[in-house]
Write a protein that holds these residues in place. Structure first.
Motif, PDB file in Angstrom:
ATOM      1  N   GLU A  13       0.818  -1.211   0.000  1.00  0.00           N
ATOM      2  CA  GLU A  13       0.000   0.000   0.000  1.00  0.00           C
ATOM      3  C   GLU A  13       0.857   1.269   0.000  1.00  0.00           C
ATOM      4  O   GLU A  13       0.433   2.314  -0.471  1.00  0.00           O
ATOM      5  CB  GLU A  13      -0.860  -0.042   1.272  1.00  0.00           C
ATOM      6  CG  GLU A  13      -1.883   1.030   1.382  1.00  0.00           C
ATOM      7  CD  GLU A  13      -2.688   0.892   2.678  1.00  0.00           C
ATOM      8  OE1 GLU A  13      -3.218   1.918   3.127  1.00  0.00           O
ATOM      9  OE2 GLU A  13      -2.775  -0.213   3.229  1.00  0.00           O
ATOM     10  N   PHE A  14       2.082   1.178   0.544  1.00  0.00           N
ATOM     11  CA  PHE A  14       2.952   2.345   0.680  1.00  0.00           C
ATOM     12  C   PHE A  14       4.412   1.911   0.598  1.00  0.00           C
ATOM     13  O   PHE A  14       4.727   0.735   0.605  1.00  0.00           O
ATOM     14  CB  PHE A  14       2.698   3.049   2.024  1.00  0.00           C
ATOM     15  CG  PHE A  14       3.004   2.182   3.221  1.00  0.00           C
ATOM     16  CD1 PHE A  14       4.290   2.099   3.725  1.00  0.00           C
ATOM     17  CD2 PHE A  14       1.996   1.438   3.832  1.00  0.00           C
ATOM     18  CE1 PHE A  14       4.573   1.295   4.818  1.00  0.00           C
ATOM     19  CE2 PHE A  14       2.268   0.639   4.920  1.00  0.00           C
ATOM     20  CZ  PHE A  14       3.567   0.560   5.411  1.00  0.00           C
ATOM     21  N   ILE A  15       5.291   2.918   0.519  1.00  0.00           N
ATOM     22  CA  ILE A  15       6.736   2.690   0.592  1.00  0.00           C
ATOM     23  C   ILE A  15       7.279   3.729   1.567  1.00  0.00           C
ATOM     24  O   ILE A  15       6.794   4.865   1.611  1.00  0.00           O
ATOM     25  CB  ILE A  15       7.405   2.794  -0.799  1.00  0.00           C
ATOM     26  CG1 ILE A  15       8.881   2.391  -0.735  1.00  0.00           C
ATOM     27  CG2 ILE A  15       7.241   4.175  -1.393  1.00  0.00           C
ATOM     28  CD1 ILE A  15       9.522   2.198  -2.100  1.00  0.00           C
ATOM     29  N   PRO A  58       0.734   6.279  -3.285  1.00  0.00           N
ATOM     30  CA  PRO A  58       0.644   6.748  -4.679  1.00  0.00           C
ATOM     31  C   PRO A  58       0.118   8.183  -4.743  1.00  0.00           C
ATOM     32  O   PRO A  58      -0.821   8.549  -4.037  1.00  0.00           O
ATOM     33  CB  PRO A  58      -0.348   5.759  -5.313  1.00  0.00           C
ATOM     34  CG  PRO A  58      -0.139   4.493  -4.535  1.00  0.00           C
ATOM     35  CD  PRO A  58       0.088   4.969  -3.113  1.00  0.00           C
ATOM     36  N   GLY A  59       0.793   9.001  -5.543  1.00  0.00           N
ATOM     37  CA  GLY A  59       0.440  10.413  -5.670  1.00  0.00           C
ATOM     38  C   GLY A  59       1.328  11.324  -4.854  1.00  0.00           C
ATOM     39  O   GLY A  59       1.414  12.518  -5.126  1.00  0.00           O
ATOM     40  N   ASP A  60       2.010  10.779  -3.835  1.00  0.00           N
ATOM     41  CA  ASP A  60       2.942  11.583  -3.043  1.00  0.00           C
ATOM     42  C   ASP A  60       4.191  11.876  -3.863  1.00  0.00           C
ATOM     43  O   ASP A  60       4.561  11.116  -4.766  1.00  0.00           O
ATOM     44  CB  ASP A  60       3.363  10.840  -1.768  1.00  0.00           C
ATOM     45  CG  ASP A  60       2.290  10.836  -0.695  1.00  0.00           C
ATOM     46  OD1 ASP A  60       1.400  11.707  -0.723  1.00  0.00           O
ATOM     47  OD2 ASP A  60       2.350   9.964   0.185  1.00  0.00           O
ATOM     48  N   THR A  61       4.850  12.987  -3.530  1.00  0.00           N
ATOM     49  CA  THR A  61       6.126  13.322  -4.156  1.00  0.00           C
ATOM     50  C   THR A  61       7.133  13.677  -3.069  1.00  0.00           C
ATOM     51  O   THR A  61       6.761  14.063  -1.969  1.00  0.00           O
ATOM     52  CB  THR A  61       6.007  14.540  -5.100  1.00  0.00           C
ATOM     53  OG1 THR A  61       5.588  15.681  -4.357  1.00  0.00           O
ATOM     54  CG2 THR A  61       5.056  14.268  -6.243  1.00  0.00           C
ATOM     55  N   THR A  68      12.876  15.557  -8.258  1.00  0.00           N
ATOM     56  CA  THR A  68      11.522  15.366  -7.764  1.00  0.00           C
ATOM     57  C   THR A  68      11.082  13.962  -8.133  1.00  0.00           C
ATOM     58  O   THR A  68      11.181  13.561  -9.293  1.00  0.00           O
ATOM     59  CB  THR A  68      10.545  16.389  -8.382  1.00  0.00           C
ATOM     60  OG1 THR A  68      10.992  17.703  -8.040  1.00  0.00           O
ATOM     61  CG2 THR A  68       9.137  16.185  -7.843  1.00  0.00           C
ATOM     62  N   VAL A  69      10.628  13.227  -7.128  1.00  0.00           N
ATOM     63  CA  VAL A  69      10.219  11.831  -7.337  1.00  0.00           C
ATOM     64  C   VAL A  69       8.745  11.696  -7.035  1.00  0.00           C
ATOM     65  O   VAL A  69       8.279  12.109  -5.967  1.00  0.00           O
ATOM     66  CB  VAL A  69      11.042  10.867  -6.446  1.00  0.00           C
ATOM     67  CG1 VAL A  69      10.617   9.420  -6.690  1.00  0.00           C
ATOM     68  CG2 VAL A  69      12.532  11.036  -6.689  1.00  0.00           C
ATOM     69  N   LYS A  70       8.009  11.100  -7.977  1.00  0.00           N
ATOM     70  CA  LYS A  70       6.587  10.841  -7.785  1.00  0.00           C
ATOM     71  C   LYS A  70       6.392   9.353  -7.523  1.00  0.00           C
ATOM     72  O   LYS A  70       6.956   8.504  -8.213  1.00  0.00           O
ATOM     73  CB  LYS A  70       5.786  11.241  -9.017  1.00  0.00           C
ATOM     74  CG  LYS A  70       4.290  11.017  -8.838  1.00  0.00           C
ATOM     75  CD  LYS A  70       3.500  11.479 -10.035  1.00  0.00           C
ATOM     76  CE  LYS A  70       2.021  11.223  -9.769  1.00  0.00           C
ATOM     77  NZ  LYS A  70       1.198  11.537 -10.937  1.00  0.00           N
ATOM     78  N   VAL A  71       5.584   9.059  -6.507  1.00  0.00           N
ATOM     79  CA  VAL A  71       5.286   7.668  -6.156  1.00  0.00           C
ATOM     80  C   VAL A  71       4.012   7.248  -6.880  1.00  0.00           C
ATOM     81  O   VAL A  71       3.003   7.933  -6.835  1.00  0.00           O
ATOM     82  CB  VAL A  71       5.098   7.519  -4.621  1.00  0.00           C
ATOM     83  CG1 VAL A  71       4.736   6.092  -4.259  1.00  0.00           C
ATOM     84  CG2 VAL A  71       6.351   7.967  -3.893  1.00  0.00           C
ATOM     85  N   ASN A  72       4.091   6.122  -7.583  1.00  0.00           N
ATOM     86  CA  ASN A  72       2.923   5.575  -8.306  1.00  0.00           C
ATOM     87  C   ASN A  72       2.486   4.273  -7.666  1.00  0.00           C
ATOM     88  O   ASN A  72       3.245   3.557  -7.109  1.00  0.00           O
ATOM     89  CB  ASN A  72       3.251   5.317  -9.770  1.00  0.00           C
ATOM     90  CG  ASN A  72       3.498   6.604 -10.521  1.00  0.00           C
ATOM     91  OD1 ASN A  72       2.858   7.596 -10.292  1.00  0.00           O
ATOM     92  ND2 ASN A  72       4.469   6.570 -11.408  1.00  0.00           N
TER      93      ASN A  72
END
Length: 72
Positions: A13-15, A58-61, A68-72
């Motif tokens: 669900e997350f990292i 997902p959606g966090d940066t 800049t890193v976007k989490v998918n």
């Protein structure tokens, strides 16, 4: 400035922030991530966050060193 995208594993669900930095290739080890995060050098969703265990969904940066890193 580089824009990078990383994907969370399907069954998760997350990292955590430290793991995400490593996965994005911004650090070589979790220890490196720990010190950078604790030093306030990483922004999560535009704000400094000093918790390497911060959960990213997902959606966090996050931003570090012009990347800049976007989490998918």
């Amino acid at each position: 400035m580089n824009n990078i995208e990383i994907n969370i594993r399907e069954n998760e669900e997350f990292i955590k922030l430290g793991q995400a930095m490593k996965k994005a290739g911004l650090v070589d080890s979790g220890v490196d991530a720990k010190f950078l995060i604790q030093d306030g050098q990483v922004k999560v969703n535009g704000e400094v966050d000093t918790r390497r265990g911060k959960k990213l969904y997902p959606g966090d940066t996050f931003e570090y060193n012009g990347n800049t890193v976007k989490v998918n």
